[in-house]
Design a protein around this motif. Structure first.
Motif, short mmCIF file in Angstrom:
data_model
loop_
_atom_site.label_atom_id
_atom_site.label_comp_id
_atom_site.label_asym_id
_atom_site.label_seq_id
_atom_site.Cartn_x
_atom_site.Cartn_y
_atom_site.Cartn_z
N ARG A 99 0.83 -1.21 0.00
CA ARG A 99 0.00 0.00 0.00
C ARG A 99 0.86 1.25 0.00
O ARG A 99 0.54 2.22 -0.69
CB ARG A 99 -0.94 0.00 1.21
CG ARG A 99 -1.79 1.25 1.24
CD ARG A 99 -2.93 1.15 2.21
NE ARG A 99 -3.75 2.35 2.13
CZ ARG A 99 -5.04 2.39 2.42
NH1 ARG A 99 -5.66 1.29 2.80
NH2 ARG A 99 -5.73 3.51 2.31
N ARG A 100 1.94 1.26 0.75
CA ARG A 100 2.75 2.47 0.80
C ARG A 100 3.38 2.77 -0.56
O ARG A 100 3.63 3.94 -0.88
CB ARG A 100 3.81 2.40 1.90
CG ARG A 100 4.78 1.27 1.86
CD ARG A 100 5.72 1.39 3.08
NE ARG A 100 6.50 0.18 3.30
CZ ARG A 100 6.11 -0.84 4.03
NH1 ARG A 100 4.92 -0.82 4.59
NH2 ARG A 100 6.90 -1.89 4.21
N TYR A 101 3.62 1.75 -1.37
CA TYR A 101 4.11 1.99 -2.73
C TYR A 101 3.02 2.66 -3.57
O TYR A 101 3.28 3.59 -4.34
CB TYR A 101 4.53 0.69 -3.41
CG TYR A 101 5.62 -0.10 -2.73
CD1 TYR A 101 6.43 0.46 -1.74
CD2 TYR A 101 5.85 -1.43 -3.08
CE1 TYR A 101 7.43 -0.27 -1.12
CE2 TYR A 101 6.85 -2.17 -2.48
CZ TYR A 101 7.63 -1.59 -1.49
OH TYR A 101 8.62 -2.33 -0.88
N ARG A 102 1.80 2.17 -3.42
CA ARG A 102 0.69 2.77 -4.15
C ARG A 102 0.48 4.21 -3.69
O ARG A 102 0.16 5.10 -4.50
CB ARG A 102 -0.58 1.92 -3.96
CG ARG A 102 -0.43 0.51 -4.53
CD ARG A 102 -1.74 -0.26 -4.52
NE ARG A 102 -2.16 -0.73 -3.21
CZ ARG A 102 -1.78 -1.89 -2.65
NH1 ARG A 102 -0.93 -2.69 -3.27
NH2 ARG A 102 -2.25 -2.26 -1.47
N ASP A 103 0.67 4.44 -2.40
CA ASP A 103 0.51 5.80 -1.87
C ASP A 103 1.53 6.76 -2.46
O ASP A 103 1.23 7.95 -2.67
CB ASP A 103 0.61 5.79 -0.34
CG ASP A 103 -0.61 5.19 0.33
OD1 ASP A 103 -1.66 5.06 -0.33
OD2 ASP A 103 -0.51 4.85 1.53
N VAL A 104 2.75 6.29 -2.71
CA VAL A 104 3.77 7.16 -3.32
C VAL A 104 3.28 7.66 -4.68
O VAL A 104 3.45 8.83 -5.02
CB VAL A 104 5.12 6.41 -3.47
CG1 VAL A 104 6.08 7.22 -4.33
CG2 VAL A 104 5.74 6.14 -2.12
#
Length: 196
Positions: A99-104
């Motif tokens: 998810r944090r990759y998608r958030d970037v």
């Protein structure tokens, strides 16, 4: 719904479409197809990895969050830069496992009221993807790396409403057609909302 003739009516938004999923799920195949059908610029995420990252993956060493961070930012910047050509959409492939990759990548829409970010998540079983990777020739991603990707994978949650999942346990043509229908439907709905 998309127009009867199959075209996409231009909307007031610019759309970033990220084709996501683990290695071997068909991101490049679907991404290139969508870009060709929609006339959008195409960005192959794997081609923007640093030489060091590619060497690590080729050596069966999983990338860390630190390895991916600058890469993700670069992908986001490239996607936004593609709009300078006048394009109303861009297709980007990126595993976006966490998810944090998608958030970037979602940051691309921050403070930009005319930009929308969407993810087309190609959902696959580990066994299916491993069988596909075994059949590929000359690619740095090996079976062991695919398994590590599934260990890292964070399935999109219900609150990630910008993620459109597609089960890829079907023919390539079926996946491509379904992805195109989903993208057209979202963009057509955006046009309706803007005009109402």
């Amino acid at each position: 719904m998309a127009p009867v003739d199959g075209t996409v009516t231009p909307s007031h938004h610019r759309h970033i479409w990220i084709i996501t999923g683990p290695a071997g799920c068909g991101k490049s195949t679907v991404g290139r197809y969508l870009a060709g059908q929609l006339g959008f610029p195409y960005i192959e995420g794997d081609e923007l990895h640093t030489a060091a990252n590619i060497q690590k993956m080729a050596s069966d060493i999983p990338l860390t969050d630190a390895d991916r961070w600058d890469w993700l930012i670069s992908l986001r910047q490239q996607a936004v830069a593609a709009f300078s050509t006048g394009a109303t959409g861009v297709i980007l492939t990126c595993s976006a496992l966490k998810r944090r990759y998608r958030d970037v990548i979602r940051v691309a829409a921050y403070n930009k009221s005319d930009v929308l970010v969407h993810f087309v998540y190609l959902r696959a079983t580990e066994d299916l993807v491993v069988s596909r990777v075994r059949a590929r020739q000359g690619h740095y991603m090996k079976e062991s790396m695919v398994r590590s990707q599934f260990q890292a994978l964070e399935e999109p949650t219900e609150d990630e409403t910008d993620v459109l999942p597609i089960d890829v346990n079907r023919t390539t043509a079926e996946v491509q057609t379904l992805a195109l229908e989903l993208v057209k439907e979202v963009m057509a709905q955006d046009t309706v909302e803007q005009s109402s």
